[in-house]
Design an enzyme around this catalytic site. Structure first.
Site, short mmCIF file in Angstrom:
data_model
loop_
_atom_site.label_atom_id
_atom_site.label_comp_id
_atom_site.label_asym_id
_atom_site.label_seq_id
_atom_site.Cartn_x
_atom_site.Cartn_y
_atom_site.Cartn_z
CD GLU A 273 -2.55 -1.36 2.43
OE1 GLU A 273 -3.79 -0.65 2.60
OE2 GLU A 273 -1.95 -0.18 3.69
CB CYS A 274 1.02 4.45 0.26
SG CYS A 274 1.00 6.51 -0.30
#
Length: 426
Positions: free
Chosen positions: A317-318
Protein backbone atom coordinates in the site's frame (compact mmCIF):
# COMPACT_ATOMS: atom_id res chain seq x y z
CA UNK A 1 -24.29 9.19 34.86
CA UNK A 2 -22.43 9.25 31.56
CA UNK A 3 -18.77 9.87 30.75
CA UNK A 4 -17.11 13.27 30.29
CA UNK A 5 -16.54 13.56 26.54
CA UNK A 6 -15.63 16.30 24.08
CA UNK A 7 -14.83 16.80 20.41
CA UNK A 8 -12.11 19.35 19.63
CA UNK A 9 -12.93 20.97 16.28
CA UNK A 10 -12.01 24.11 14.35
CA UNK A 11 -13.06 26.40 11.48
CA UNK A 12 -10.35 24.82 9.31
CA UNK A 13 -6.99 23.07 9.24
CA UNK A 14 -3.97 24.69 10.84
CA UNK A 15 -5.77 26.06 13.90
CA UNK A 16 -3.75 23.92 16.34
CA UNK A 17 -6.40 21.40 17.37
CA UNK A 18 -4.04 18.40 17.16
CA UNK A 19 -1.65 19.83 19.73
CA UNK A 20 -4.47 21.20 21.90
CA UNK A 21 -6.06 17.71 21.91
CA UNK A 22 -2.75 16.05 22.77
CA UNK A 23 -1.95 18.56 25.49
CA UNK A 24 -5.44 18.20 26.97
CA UNK A 25 -5.11 14.40 26.97
CA UNK A 26 -1.75 14.65 28.74
CA UNK A 27 -3.16 17.19 31.22
CA UNK A 28 -5.95 14.81 32.26
CA UNK A 29 -3.57 11.84 32.29
CA UNK A 30 -1.13 13.72 34.54
CA UNK A 31 -4.07 14.44 36.86
CA UNK A 32 -4.48 10.67 37.29
CA UNK A 33 -7.42 10.20 34.95
CA UNK A 34 -7.85 7.39 32.41
CA UNK A 35 -8.00 9.09 29.02
CA UNK A 36 -9.13 7.76 25.64
CA UNK A 37 -8.60 9.75 22.46
CA UNK A 38 -10.05 9.19 18.98
CA UNK A 39 -9.36 10.84 15.63
CA UNK A 40 -12.05 11.66 13.08
CA UNK A 41 -11.22 10.56 9.55
CA UNK A 42 -8.31 8.83 7.85
CA UNK A 43 -5.11 9.83 9.62
CA UNK A 44 -2.00 7.93 10.70
CA UNK A 45 0.23 10.64 12.17
CA UNK A 46 -2.00 12.48 14.65
CA UNK A 47 -3.05 9.19 16.35
CA UNK A 48 0.64 8.39 17.01
CA UNK A 49 0.94 11.63 18.97
CA UNK A 50 -2.39 11.13 20.73
CA UNK A 51 -1.37 7.61 21.84
CA UNK A 52 1.76 8.99 23.47
CA UNK A 53 -0.22 11.80 25.05
CA UNK A 54 -2.97 9.61 26.48
CA UNK A 55 -1.09 6.38 27.12
CA UNK A 56 -3.92 4.40 25.49
CA UNK A 57 -4.76 3.06 22.01
CA UNK A 58 -6.18 5.54 19.50
CA UNK A 59 -8.65 4.54 16.79
CA UNK A 60 -10.12 6.33 13.78
CA UNK A 61 -13.81 7.23 13.80
CA UNK A 62 -15.44 7.99 10.47
CA UNK A 63 -19.12 7.25 9.75
CA UNK A 64 -18.32 6.29 6.14
CA UNK A 65 -14.88 4.65 6.30
CA UNK A 66 -15.23 2.81 9.60
CA UNK A 67 -19.05 2.85 9.63
CA UNK A 68 -21.51 4.44 12.03
CA UNK A 69 -21.97 1.25 14.05
CA UNK A 70 -18.23 0.92 14.67
CA UNK A 71 -18.02 4.60 15.69
CA UNK A 72 -20.69 4.05 18.34
CA UNK A 73 -19.15 0.75 19.47
CA UNK A 74 -15.64 2.15 19.96
CA UNK A 75 -16.89 5.21 21.84
CA UNK A 76 -19.11 3.06 24.07
CA UNK A 77 -16.21 0.69 24.82
CA UNK A 78 -13.97 3.65 25.71
CA UNK A 79 -16.66 5.14 27.97
CA UNK A 80 -16.81 1.93 29.98
CA UNK A 81 -13.12 2.14 30.92
CA UNK A 82 -12.18 5.85 30.78
CA UNK A 83 -12.65 8.91 32.96
CA UNK A 84 -12.64 11.23 29.94
CA UNK A 85 -13.05 10.70 26.17
CA UNK A 86 -11.65 13.18 23.65
CA UNK A 87 -12.17 13.19 19.88
CA UNK A 88 -9.95 15.23 17.56
CA UNK A 89 -11.87 16.52 14.55
CA UNK A 90 -10.45 16.86 11.05
CA UNK A 91 -10.19 19.95 8.82
CA UNK A 92 -13.04 22.36 9.57
CA UNK A 93 -16.02 21.30 11.68
CA UNK A 94 -18.35 21.06 8.68
CA UNK A 95 -15.78 20.06 6.03
CA UNK A 96 -16.04 16.70 4.27
CA UNK A 97 -18.77 14.14 3.83
CA UNK A 98 -19.11 12.89 6.50
CA UNK A 99 -17.71 15.81 8.49
CA UNK A 100 -16.56 16.07 12.08
CA UNK A 101 -19.97 17.62 12.75
CA UNK A 102 -21.65 14.50 11.38
CA UNK A 103 -19.72 12.37 13.85
CA UNK A 104 -20.55 14.73 16.72
CA UNK A 105 -24.25 14.54 15.85
CA UNK A 106 -24.14 10.76 15.43
CA UNK A 107 -22.55 10.17 18.84
CA UNK A 108 -24.03 13.10 20.74
CA UNK A 109 -20.60 14.61 21.43
CA UNK A 110 -20.40 18.22 22.65
CA UNK A 111 -17.96 20.34 20.62
CA UNK A 112 -15.28 22.79 21.73
CA UNK A 113 -13.94 25.08 19.02
CA UNK A 114 -10.19 25.66 18.74
CA UNK A 115 -9.52 28.89 16.84
CA UNK A 116 -6.21 30.51 15.95
CA UNK A 117 -6.78 34.05 17.21
CA UNK A 118 -3.43 35.58 16.18
CA UNK A 119 -4.90 38.12 13.77
CA UNK A 120 -8.34 38.44 15.33
CA UNK A 121 -10.22 40.48 17.89
CA UNK A 122 -14.03 40.80 18.14
CA UNK A 123 -14.48 38.84 14.91
CA UNK A 124 -13.58 35.81 17.01
CA UNK A 125 -17.10 35.88 18.45
CA UNK A 126 -18.68 36.12 15.01
CA UNK A 127 -16.78 33.03 13.83
CA UNK A 128 -17.77 31.13 16.96
CA UNK A 129 -21.40 32.24 16.65
CA UNK A 130 -21.62 31.23 13.02
CA UNK A 131 -20.24 27.78 13.69
CA UNK A 132 -22.43 27.32 16.78
CA UNK A 133 -25.65 28.21 14.91
CA UNK A 134 -24.89 26.41 11.65
CA UNK A 135 -26.56 23.11 12.60
CA UNK A 136 -29.15 22.52 15.28
CA UNK A 137 -28.01 18.92 15.86
CA UNK A 138 -24.41 19.95 16.68
CA UNK A 139 -23.87 21.29 20.19
CA UNK A 140 -21.00 23.79 20.35
CA UNK A 141 -20.49 24.33 24.08
CA UNK A 142 -17.40 26.52 24.16
CA UNK A 143 -14.38 28.04 22.47
CA UNK A 144 -10.63 27.91 23.03
CA UNK A 145 -8.61 30.81 21.66
CA UNK A 146 -5.23 29.57 20.47
CA UNK A 147 -1.98 31.52 19.94
CA UNK A 148 -3.20 34.51 21.92
CA UNK A 149 -0.83 37.47 22.21
CA UNK A 150 -1.57 38.95 25.65
CA UNK A 151 -4.07 39.02 28.54
CA UNK A 152 -5.67 42.06 26.95
CA UNK A 153 -6.07 40.20 23.68
CA UNK A 154 -7.70 37.34 25.58
CA UNK A 155 -10.19 39.71 27.25
CA UNK A 156 -11.27 41.09 23.87
CA UNK A 157 -11.79 37.58 22.51
CA UNK A 158 -13.72 36.40 25.56
CA UNK A 159 -15.95 39.44 25.50
CA UNK A 160 -16.92 38.82 21.89
CA UNK A 161 -18.49 35.40 22.47
CA UNK A 162 -22.21 35.00 21.77
CA UNK A 163 -24.62 33.98 24.49
CA UNK A 164 -24.71 30.24 25.13
CA UNK A 165 -21.09 29.53 24.16
CA UNK A 166 -18.65 29.32 27.07
CA UNK A 167 -15.19 30.84 27.17
CA UNK A 168 -12.93 27.86 27.86
CA UNK A 169 -9.59 29.63 27.87
CA UNK A 170 -6.80 31.38 26.01
CA UNK A 171 -3.71 29.42 25.00
CA UNK A 172 -0.72 31.75 24.56
CA UNK A 173 1.86 31.60 21.82
CA UNK A 174 4.35 29.17 23.27
CA UNK A 175 7.04 26.92 21.76
CA UNK A 176 5.66 24.07 23.89
CA UNK A 177 2.55 24.06 21.66
CA UNK A 178 4.49 23.19 18.51
CA UNK A 179 5.52 19.85 16.99
CA UNK A 180 7.69 19.44 13.86
CA UNK A 181 6.04 18.40 10.60
CA UNK A 182 6.88 17.43 7.02
CA UNK A 183 5.09 16.90 3.71
CA UNK A 184 2.56 14.30 4.92
CA UNK A 185 1.81 15.97 8.28
CA UNK A 186 3.30 15.75 11.76
CA UNK A 187 6.63 13.99 12.22
CA UNK A 188 6.08 10.44 13.51
CA UNK A 189 5.93 10.22 17.29
CA UNK A 190 8.96 7.92 17.60
CA UNK A 191 11.07 10.45 15.68
CA UNK A 192 10.58 13.19 18.29
CA UNK A 193 13.19 12.33 20.92
CA UNK A 194 11.78 14.60 23.62
CA UNK A 195 8.10 14.08 22.81
CA UNK A 196 7.01 13.23 26.36
CA UNK A 197 8.74 16.32 27.74
CA UNK A 198 7.08 18.44 25.05
CA UNK A 199 3.67 16.99 25.87
CA UNK A 200 4.16 17.62 29.59
CA UNK A 201 5.18 21.20 28.83
CA UNK A 202 2.14 21.68 26.60
CA UNK A 203 -0.12 20.23 29.31
CA UNK A 204 1.30 22.77 31.75
CA UNK A 205 0.47 25.59 29.31
CA UNK A 206 -3.16 24.40 29.19
CA UNK A 207 -3.29 24.07 32.97
CA UNK A 208 -2.14 27.69 33.33
CA UNK A 209 -4.85 28.66 30.83
CA UNK A 210 -7.51 27.06 33.04
CA UNK A 211 -8.34 24.17 30.71
CA UNK A 212 -8.10 21.36 33.26
CA UNK A 213 -11.84 21.00 33.97
CA UNK A 214 -13.66 17.89 32.82
CA UNK A 215 -16.02 18.27 29.84
CA UNK A 216 -19.77 17.54 30.15
CA UNK A 217 -20.82 13.95 30.82
CA UNK A 218 -22.65 12.24 27.96
CA UNK A 219 -24.10 8.77 27.46
CA UNK A 220 -22.15 6.72 24.92
CA UNK A 221 -23.90 3.42 24.21
CA UNK A 222 -23.97 0.93 21.33
CA UNK A 223 -25.13 -2.52 20.36
CA UNK A 224 -22.14 -4.92 20.22
CA UNK A 225 -20.74 -5.63 16.76
CA UNK A 226 -20.75 -9.21 15.43
CA UNK A 227 -17.34 -10.90 15.35
CA UNK A 228 -15.59 -11.09 11.96
CA UNK A 229 -15.35 -14.39 10.08
CA UNK A 230 -12.43 -16.60 11.13
CA UNK A 231 -11.09 -16.75 7.59
CA UNK A 232 -7.39 -16.41 8.43
CA UNK A 233 -6.96 -19.12 11.06
CA UNK A 234 -3.46 -20.60 10.81
CA UNK A 235 -2.16 -17.76 8.61
CA UNK A 236 1.05 -16.01 9.64
CA UNK A 237 1.19 -12.47 8.22
CA UNK A 238 4.47 -10.52 8.30
CA UNK A 239 3.91 -6.76 8.60
CA UNK A 240 6.60 -4.17 7.85
CA UNK A 241 6.80 -1.79 10.82
CA UNK A 242 9.55 0.77 11.29
CA UNK A 243 10.34 4.42 10.51
CA UNK A 244 9.86 3.76 6.78
CA UNK A 245 6.60 1.80 7.07
CA UNK A 246 4.41 3.00 9.92
CA UNK A 247 1.07 4.01 8.38
CA UNK A 248 -0.99 1.25 9.95
CA UNK A 249 -4.46 1.52 11.42
CA UNK A 250 -4.59 -0.20 14.79
CA UNK A 251 -8.02 -1.51 13.74
CA UNK A 252 -6.43 -3.27 10.75
CA UNK A 253 -4.03 -5.26 12.91
CA UNK A 254 -6.77 -6.17 15.36
CA UNK A 255 -9.04 -7.30 12.52
CA UNK A 256 -6.35 -9.67 11.17
CA UNK A 257 -5.91 -11.17 14.63
CA UNK A 258 -9.67 -11.43 15.21
CA UNK A 259 -9.91 -13.37 11.93
CA UNK A 260 -7.40 -15.87 13.28
CA UNK A 261 -4.12 -14.63 11.79
CA UNK A 262 -0.84 -14.35 13.67
CA UNK A 263 0.66 -10.93 12.94
CA UNK A 264 4.47 -10.80 12.98
CA UNK A 265 6.22 -7.40 12.69
CA UNK A 266 9.57 -6.95 10.99
CA UNK A 267 11.74 -4.04 9.85
CA UNK A 268 12.80 -3.58 6.20
CA UNK A 269 15.35 -1.06 7.50
CA UNK A 270 17.07 -3.43 9.93
CA UNK A 271 16.10 -7.08 9.31
CA UNK A 272 17.97 -9.02 6.65
CA UNK A 273 15.40 -11.81 6.41
CA UNK A 274 11.65 -12.21 6.53
CA UNK A 275 10.10 -13.95 9.51
CA UNK A 276 8.45 -17.27 8.63
CA UNK A 277 5.13 -16.23 7.10
CA UNK A 278 2.31 -17.15 4.72
CA UNK A 279 1.62 -13.56 3.58
CA UNK A 280 3.30 -10.17 3.62
CA UNK A 281 1.89 -6.66 4.18
CA UNK A 282 3.98 -3.64 3.16
CA UNK A 283 1.98 -0.63 4.42
CA UNK A 284 2.47 3.06 3.75
CA UNK A 285 5.06 5.33 5.30
CA UNK A 286 8.15 7.28 4.28
CA UNK A 287 10.30 5.00 2.11
CA UNK A 288 11.53 8.11 0.27
CA UNK A 289 13.31 9.25 3.45
CA UNK A 290 15.06 5.89 3.90
CA UNK A 291 15.55 4.83 0.28
CA UNK A 292 19.33 4.36 0.49
CA UNK A 293 19.02 2.06 3.52
CA UNK A 294 16.22 0.07 1.90
CA UNK A 295 18.25 -0.26 -1.31
CA UNK A 296 21.27 -1.60 0.60
CA UNK A 297 19.37 -4.40 2.38
CA UNK A 298 20.11 -7.14 -0.17
CA UNK A 299 19.33 -9.97 2.24
CA UNK A 300 15.74 -8.86 2.74
CA UNK A 301 15.36 -8.23 -0.99
CA UNK A 302 16.23 -11.86 -1.67
CA UNK A 303 13.79 -13.05 0.98
CA UNK A 304 10.92 -10.96 -0.41
CA UNK A 305 11.65 -12.15 -3.96
CA UNK A 306 11.63 -15.77 -2.76
CA UNK A 307 8.30 -15.14 -0.99
CA UNK A 308 6.87 -13.71 -4.23
CA UNK A 309 8.22 -16.50 -6.40
CA UNK A 310 6.62 -19.03 -4.05
CA UNK A 311 3.23 -17.48 -4.86
CA UNK A 312 2.66 -16.19 -1.34
CA UNK A 313 0.44 -13.06 -1.10
CA UNK A 314 1.94 -9.59 -0.82
CA UNK A 315 -0.18 -6.48 -0.21
CA UNK A 316 1.75 -3.26 -0.90
CA UNK A 317 0.00 0.00 0.00
CA UNK A 318 1.33 3.43 -1.03
CA UNK A 319 4.82 3.39 0.53
CA UNK A 320 4.77 -0.36 0.05
CA UNK A 321 4.02 0.15 -3.64
CA UNK A 322 6.96 2.55 -3.86
CA UNK A 323 9.24 -0.08 -2.29
CA UNK A 324 8.07 -2.70 -4.80
CA UNK A 325 8.83 -0.56 -7.88
CA UNK A 326 12.04 -0.89 -9.88
CA UNK A 327 13.38 2.46 -8.66
CA UNK A 328 12.51 5.42 -6.46
CA UNK A 329 13.57 9.01 -7.15
CA UNK A 330 13.64 10.77 -3.79
CA UNK A 331 12.94 14.42 -3.01
CA UNK A 332 16.55 15.38 -3.79
CA UNK A 333 16.37 13.82 -7.26
CA UNK A 334 18.55 10.83 -6.33
CA UNK A 335 17.49 7.51 -7.90
CA UNK A 336 17.55 4.41 -5.68
CA UNK A 337 16.98 0.82 -6.85
CA UNK A 338 13.96 -0.80 -5.20
CA UNK A 339 12.63 -4.38 -5.11
CA UNK A 340 11.64 -4.53 -8.78
CA UNK A 341 8.51 -6.64 -8.22
CA UNK A 342 6.41 -3.95 -9.90
CA UNK A 343 7.64 -2.65 -13.29
CA UNK A 344 8.22 1.10 -13.44
CA UNK A 345 9.68 3.86 -11.34
CA UNK A 346 8.30 6.10 -8.60
CA UNK A 347 9.24 9.77 -8.38
CA UNK A 348 8.52 12.27 -5.63
CA UNK A 349 6.44 15.06 -7.14
CA UNK A 350 6.99 17.87 -4.65
CA UNK A 351 3.22 18.30 -4.35
CA UNK A 352 0.12 16.34 -3.48
CA UNK A 353 -0.74 13.92 -6.30
CA UNK A 354 -3.58 11.93 -4.71
CA UNK A 355 -6.05 12.64 -1.93
CA UNK A 356 -9.53 11.61 -0.82
CA UNK A 357 -11.86 8.90 0.40
CA UNK A 358 -12.05 5.86 -1.86
CA UNK A 359 -13.33 2.31 -1.98
CA UNK A 360 -12.54 -0.96 -3.76
CA UNK A 361 -15.64 -2.91 -4.72
CA UNK A 362 -15.44 -6.70 -4.84
CA UNK A 363 -18.22 -9.34 -5.02
CA UNK A 364 -17.65 -10.12 -1.34
CA UNK A 365 -17.65 -6.56 -0.04
CA UNK A 366 -16.62 -2.92 -0.44
CA UNK A 367 -13.23 -2.15 1.08
CA UNK A 368 -13.16 1.49 2.14
CA UNK A 369 -10.25 3.81 2.84
CA UNK A 370 -8.40 6.77 1.37
CA UNK A 371 -5.40 7.97 -0.61
CA UNK A 372 -2.84 10.66 0.24
CA UNK A 373 0.51 10.77 -1.53
CA UNK A 374 3.17 13.08 -2.99
CA UNK A 375 4.68 10.65 -5.52
CA UNK A 376 3.66 9.16 -8.85
CA UNK A 377 4.28 5.77 -10.44
CA UNK A 378 5.38 5.62 -14.07
CA UNK A 379 4.60 2.14 -15.42
CA UNK A 380 3.47 0.47 -18.61
CA UNK A 381 1.59 -2.14 -16.58
CA UNK A 382 -2.18 -2.02 -16.99
CA UNK A 383 -4.19 -1.86 -13.73
CA UNK A 384 -6.07 -5.00 -12.78
CA UNK A 385 -8.81 -2.82 -11.27
CA UNK A 386 -9.33 0.65 -9.82
CA UNK A 387 -10.73 2.15 -6.69
CA UNK A 388 -13.66 4.57 -6.80
CA UNK A 389 -13.65 7.99 -5.23
CA UNK A 390 -16.29 8.84 -2.68
CA UNK A 391 -17.58 11.28 -5.31
CA UNK A 392 -18.03 8.38 -7.76
CA UNK A 393 -15.17 8.85 -10.24
CA UNK A 394 -12.29 6.39 -10.85
CA UNK A 395 -9.28 6.96 -8.64
CA UNK A 396 -6.27 4.80 -7.78
CA UNK A 397 -5.04 1.92 -9.90
CA UNK A 398 -4.67 -1.53 -8.34
CA UNK A 399 -1.84 -3.55 -9.93
CA UNK A 400 -1.26 -7.28 -9.84
CA UNK A 401 1.98 -9.08 -10.60
CA UNK A 402 1.67 -12.73 -9.63
CA UNK A 403 0.84 -12.82 -5.93
CA UNK A 404 1.57 -9.10 -5.49
CA UNK A 405 -1.26 -6.58 -5.12
CA UNK A 406 0.06 -3.00 -5.19
CA UNK A 407 -1.83 0.29 -4.98
CA UNK A 408 -1.66 3.80 -3.54
CA UNK A 409 -4.99 3.06 -1.81
CA UNK A 410 -4.86 2.78 2.00
CA UNK A 411 -7.57 0.30 3.06
CA UNK A 412 -9.47 0.20 6.34
CA UNK A 413 -9.64 -3.58 6.78
CA UNK A 414 -12.68 -3.85 9.11
CA UNK A 415 -14.87 -2.27 6.41
CA UNK A 416 -14.77 -5.53 4.40
CA UNK A 417 -13.25 -8.52 6.25
CA UNK A 418 -14.03 -11.01 3.43
CA UNK A 419 -12.13 -8.88 0.91
CA UNK A 420 -9.18 -8.67 3.31
CA UNK A 421 -9.20 -12.44 3.75
CA UNK A 422 -8.93 -12.78 -0.02
CA UNK A 423 -5.98 -10.40 -0.20
CA UNK A 424 -3.99 -12.42 2.35
CA UNK A 425 -4.95 -15.91 1.17
CA UNK A 426 -3.41 -17.89 -1.66
Amino acid sequence: MGTPALMLAAPGSGQGKSMITAALARLHRNAGRRVRVFKHGPDYLDPMIQERASGAPVYQLHPWMTGAAECRDRLAAAAREADVVLVEGSMGLFDGDPSSADLAALAGLPVALVIDARAMAETFGAVVGGLARHRADVQVIGAIANRVGSPGHARMLAGSLPEGVAWLGAVPRDDAMHLPDRHLGLVQADEVADLDARLDAAAAVLADAGLGALPPAVTLEADPLPPPPRRLVGQRIAVARDAAFAFIYRGNLELLEAMGAEVVPFSPLHDTALPACDALWLPGGYPELHAATLAANSGLWAAIHAHHQAGKPILAECGGLMYCAESLVDGEGVTHPMLGLLPGRVEMAGRLTGIGLQSLARPDGELRGHTFHHSRLETALEPAESTTRRSGSPAEAVYRVGSLTATYFHAYFPSAPEVVAGLFSR
